[in-house]
Motif scaffolding. Structure first.
Motif, PDB file in Angstrom:
ATOM      1  N   PRO A  81     -18.030  47.331 -42.958  1.00 54.90           N
ATOM      2  CA  PRO A  81     -17.107  46.952 -44.044  1.00 54.90           C
ATOM      3  C   PRO A  81     -16.582  45.534 -43.908  1.00 54.90           C
ATOM      4  CG  PRO A  81     -16.015  48.394 -42.463  1.00 54.90           C
ATOM      5  CD  PRO A  81     -17.457  48.364 -42.071  1.00 54.90           C
ATOM      6  N   THR A  93     -10.501  45.040 -46.421  1.00 53.47           N
ATOM      7  CA  THR A  93     -10.735  45.992 -47.507  1.00 53.47           C
ATOM      8  C   THR A  93     -10.238  47.387 -47.116  1.00 53.47           C
ATOM      9  OG1 THR A  93     -12.956  46.555 -46.714  1.00 53.47           O
ATOM     10  CG2 THR A  93     -12.749  44.687 -48.234  1.00 53.47           C
ATOM     11  N   ILE A  94     -10.178  48.271 -48.103  1.00 57.01           N
ATOM     12  CA  ILE A  94      -9.801  49.662 -47.842  1.00 57.01           C
ATOM     13  C   ILE A  94     -10.809  50.303 -46.893  1.00 57.01           C
ATOM     14  CG2 ILE A  94      -9.475  51.943 -48.856  1.00 57.01           C
ATOM     15  CD1 ILE A  94      -7.214  50.032 -49.436  1.00 57.01           C
ATOM     16  N   ASN A  95     -12.080  50.017 -47.118  1.00 57.71           N
ATOM     17  CA  ASN A  95     -13.107  50.562 -46.231  1.00 57.71           C
ATOM     18  C   ASN A  95     -12.904  50.100 -44.791  1.00 57.71           C
ATOM     19  OD1 ASN A  95     -14.412  52.010 -48.197  1.00 57.71           O
ATOM     20  ND2 ASN A  95     -15.952  50.442 -48.620  1.00 57.71           N
ATOM     21  N   ASP A  96     -12.434  48.874 -44.625  1.00 60.06           N
ATOM     22  CA  ASP A  96     -12.185  48.350 -43.282  1.00 60.06           C
ATOM     23  C   ASP A  96     -11.062  49.118 -42.602  1.00 60.06           C
ATOM     24  OD1 ASP A  96     -12.480  46.457 -41.119  1.00 60.06           O
ATOM     25  OD2 ASP A  96     -10.613  45.547 -41.811  1.00 60.06           O
ATOM     26  N   ILE A  97     -10.031  49.472 -43.349  1.00 58.69           N
ATOM     27  CA  ILE A  97      -8.912  50.249 -42.801  1.00 58.69           C
ATOM     28  C   ILE A  97      -9.381  51.642 -42.393  1.00 58.69           C
ATOM     29  CG2 ILE A  97      -6.659  51.256 -43.315  1.00 58.69           C
ATOM     30  CD1 ILE A  97      -6.169  48.906 -45.206  1.00 58.69           C
ATOM     31  N   ILE A  98     -10.178  52.266 -43.273  1.00 59.59           N
ATOM     32  CA  ILE A  98     -10.687  53.603 -42.972  1.00 59.59           C
ATOM     33  C   ILE A  98     -11.625  53.553 -41.761  1.00 59.59           C
ATOM     34  CG2 ILE A  98     -12.037  55.545 -43.852  1.00 59.59           C
ATOM     35  CD1 ILE A  98     -11.124  54.766 -46.661  1.00 59.59           C
ATOM     36  N   TYR A 137     -11.591  51.398 -39.272  1.00 60.25           N
ATOM     37  CA  TYR A 137     -10.794  51.238 -38.054  1.00 60.25           C
ATOM     38  C   TYR A 137     -10.153  52.566 -37.656  1.00 60.25           C
ATOM     39  CZ  TYR A 137      -6.991  50.036 -34.923  1.00 60.25           C
ATOM     40  OH  TYR A 137      -6.130  50.011 -33.863  1.00 60.25           O
ATOM     41  N   SER A 138      -9.685  53.329 -38.632  1.00 53.02           N
ATOM     42  CA  SER A 138      -9.071  54.623 -38.342  1.00 53.02           C
ATOM     43  C   SER A 138     -10.063  55.566 -37.682  1.00 53.02           C
ATOM     44  CB  SER A 138      -8.530  55.252 -39.633  1.00 53.02           C
ATOM     45  OG  SER A 138      -7.586  54.406 -40.261  1.00 53.02           O
TER      46      SER A 138
END
Length: 381
Positions: A256, A260-265, A267-268
């Motif tokens: 990602p 971005t939102i995908n980057d946050i997800i 990392y989670s």
């Protein structure tokens, strides 16, 4: 009175974790020669398949397990040492190998990096006067002086953590309760520190490691931790396997974009994967490795010099073969086998037998080992 997992019996499982994790670091750095990640010397043919997957899997939890075990071990250490002795011991046993590595083991690695990255032409002796030209901050950068010793950053970080957290550990007491909530607190904390960008080391930010270190001291060292872990291990194994699959495939297929939102997800998933594997490793070590033997005794002493020496040897041997036309499996077997043999011969025939080298590589003197054998293995961290 506060109890700890160290109050009655020696925790051999923690010794085993450290020894086996040291071997895993060795294999991980061998894989760095072949995978697509930036490194000091790269093979002329890179692998984006199995070797990359191995690097991603191991790199997710490898240095975090060292940090977590180190945090746990502080409990043991402070039970038997005053704060001043604890700090003095850390400065000597971590600082001396770090300084030795910066002065003697790091310059050849930086030289090899500069040559293989087409950043320098000339011999090693031609390069030496330039070793202090600027700070080395990243692979392929401009500065040459690697004040943190490249792979020895772990020793520097552990010294800094020891200095920073001692007042906290002395002021705020630990508790003897461990409930299900503690399995959720850490992943939440690790998620919250995700946006903090300070210094990335070994795939994680230094604040990420600090949280793990403190958590190890306050919670993972608790006597109620292991019973709670046994009751919930199926959940942790399931999460670890699922997140490993998602993390590795996602990374290899569609990494990602930052912010971005995908980057946050992403990392989670990565942080949850790390935490789950830490729990699984603690469980497996407690179940299958809660015993001493000759290998553990030998490995506990050898682990520090092995760690200090392993990357310079791998980088040098990689430099000898990186441009050869050998098939990748042959190079992989050569690098792993010859590197391991060279490291162990250096330890067994030279480092182990010379008192000044034992000191420089962070090994306790024979007299201290005989006097304090009960605390030898864990006190290294």
């Amino acid at each position: 009175m506060e109890k700890s997992i160290f109050s009655t019996t020696r925790q051999y499982d923690l010794d085993w974790i450290r020894v086996l994790a040291t071997l895993a670091v060795f294999l991980y750095h061998c894989s760095m020669f072949f995978n697509p990640f930036p490194w000091h010397v790269k093979n002329n043919q890179l692998d984006s398949g199995g070797i990359l997957a191995f690097s991603l899997f191991v790199g997710s939890w490898l240095m975090p397990i060292f940090i977590a075990v180190s945090g746990i071990s502080v409990v043991y250490t402070l039970q038997r040492r005053t704060g001043s002795v604890y700090i003095r011991e850390r400065l000597v046993r971590l600082g001396v190998p770090l300084l030795f590595g910066v002065v003697f083991l790091t310059p050849p690695q930086v030289f090899i990096e500069r040559v293989t990255h087409n950043q320098f032409n000339g011999s090693f002796f031609d390069f030496l006067p330039h070793y202090f030209d600027g700070l080395y901050l990243s692979i392929g950068g401009d500065g040459n002086f690697a004040f943190f010793g490249l792979h020895l950053w772990y020793l520097l970080v552990l010294m800094v953590f020891s200095l920073l957290t001692l007042p906290l550990f002395k002021k705020i007491s630990r508790y003897n309760k461990f409930g299900m909530i503690h399995f959720f607190i850490l992943p939440i904390l690790l998620f919250l520190v995700g946006p903090i960008k300070t210094v990335n080391l070994g795939g994680w930010d230094i604040i990420f490691y600090l949280v793990l270190f403190i958590y190890g001291y306050y919670f993972l060292s608790n006597e109620a931790f292991k019973p709670a872990l046994r009751r919930t291990i199926r959940i942790h194994f399931s999460i670890a396997i699922i997140t490993s699959i998602v993390f590795i495939i996602w990374f290899m297929k569609a990494f990602p974009k930052p912010g971005t939102i995908n980057d946050i997800i992403f990392y989670s998933v990565h942080a949850l994967n790390c935490w789950s594997w830490l729990l699984c490793i603690f469980f497996l070590a407690d179940k299958h490795l809660a015993f001493p033997n000759r290998f553990l005794k030998y490995g506990s002493e050898a682990s520090m010099p092995f760690y200090v020496l392993h990357q310079p040897v791998i980088v040098f041997l990689g430099y000898l073969i990186y441009d050869l036309s050998w098939p990748m499996p042959a190079k992989l077997i050569f690098l792993i086998t010859v590197s391991f043999v060279v490291i162990m011969l250096c330890y067994q025939l030279v480092i182990k037998r010379i008192p000044v080298l034992r000191f420089l590589f962070g090994i306790k003197s024979t007299a201290i080992l005989k006097k304090g054998s009960a605390s030898n293995a864990i006190s290294q961290s």
